[in-house]
Design a protein around this motif. Sequence first.
Motif, short mmCIF file in Angstrom:
data_model
loop_
_atom_site.label_atom_id
_atom_site.label_comp_id
_atom_site.label_asym_id
_atom_site.label_seq_id
_atom_site.Cartn_x
_atom_site.Cartn_y
_atom_site.Cartn_z
N ALA A 1 -4.18 6.03 2.90
CA ALA A 1 -3.50 4.88 2.30
C ALA A 1 -4.36 4.35 1.17
N SER A 2 -3.67 3.82 0.14
CA SER A 2 -4.38 3.18 -0.97
C SER A 2 -3.62 1.92 -1.36
N TRP A 3 -4.37 0.92 -1.80
CA TRP A 3 -3.77 -0.38 -2.12
C TRP A 3 -4.51 -0.96 -3.32
N PRO B 1 0.83 -1.21 0.00
CA PRO B 1 0.00 0.00 0.00
C PRO B 1 0.86 1.25 0.00
N THR C 1 -9.10 -0.92 -6.30
CA THR C 1 -8.25 -0.19 -5.37
C THR C 1 -9.00 0.03 -4.07
N SER D 1 -8.85 2.19 -0.52
CA SER D 1 -8.22 3.37 0.05
C SER D 1 -8.95 3.78 1.31
#
Length: 458
Positions: free
Chosen positions: A127-129, A99, A305, A307
């Motif tokens: 946060a983003s993943w 992330p 995604t 987030s």
Amino acid sequence: MRKLLFTTATVCLLGSCGIYNRYERPELSVAADSLYRTEVKADTASSVADLSWKELFTDPYLQALIQQALEMNTDLRIAYLKVKEMQAQLVSAKLAYLPSVQLDPQGTLSSLDGSKASKTYEVGASASWEIDIFGKLTNAKRSARAALEESDAYRQAVQTQLIATVADSYYTLLMLDEQERITSETVASWKDYVHSLYVLMQAGEADRATVSQAEASRASAEASLLSLQQQIAETENSLSSVLGEVSHRIQRGNLSNQRFPQRLSTGVPLELLSRRPDIRQAEAALKQAFYATNQARAAFYPSITLSGSAGWTNNGEAVVTNPGSWLLQAIGSLVQPIFNRGQNIANLKTAKAQQEEALLTFRQSLLDAGKEVNNALIQWQTARERIRLDEEQVKHLQTTVHDTELLMEYGTTNYLQVLTARQSLLSARLDCASDCYQEIQGVINLYHALGGGAEADL
């Protein structure tokens, strides 16, 4: 609705199975069949390329030059830096699985019509993943690894070429030294001969035409000597540049003291796949094209995604309280390409075409490797036979020169026969030196064609 979503997800997953495929070396007839003109016997599995460059090139002066080139050559140092660049890109591709996290602090101060200023702040982190369900990140990582392999193969190709270039330049200098020595002896011989003719002319036993012709031959030999000296200086300048130094005289041995194996073996053709760096480079490019095609396929599938953000805030109070109220947010997004499908189709077609190009390049690199090995073997074998004939010719011409000079001294032959014999002897001796160099060059070319020196230590 849940059934529809489940069905859609299942279809996408099943349809995307191909984008996770790993590269496998294609079946190529040129890799299975012999690439050499003569059949390889079972007892010739070892190759001259198995020797280290220090074992093949035993001249201590040459060894010092090669070692210096490996340490100082500009092209090779740039190639090493390119490898480091690809290593960094591979690390970046691996980190893409993690992330991304960032801090987002901000504060505001506002006042309306002179009223008391209000203060607001937010201290948060987000946060983003991206979830790699459809292989986008996986193929990017594999492509980066293939790019690293290609870069390292390029570095090895530069290294093998560098070793061959230094060796070839060194032996060129030895050949030119030998030709300079032969020509210098010829010039000295012509000067003695001219002096003898002057004595004979004063005694009335030779005419001015004979003396003038001998003087012209002496001047021609001196001009050839100057040309050889120019070639020596230019070769030294070129080699100095390869060594990363300013132009200077290169310390060296002599041609007659060089020793090489009397028997050269090439090994089996399939060894070229693992040893020749340019072939590994071409295959690494094919790997990259393969994974680029997979990436183009992955573009047809959704990008998922996750987030979120968290922190605390003071909302519009004149006095900042600490801590303020908590802020929490989580978002999940799915992006499915719709209107850019035509572009994705074009990208996929482009990637497939580039993969086919890379395959053809890989195949051609094998054919070129086989051609270079065959040419080097023929050069070496032909030069060895020519040296034997050259030495035989020189021996007979030395006898001819000696006999014709005696015959002219006693008046039974003319100066043209002596001139012809001397010129033939000079040419034969120069050819012998050139063919000795051709034999050595055949060894160098074969070593290079088989991928020798790729793993040289710095």
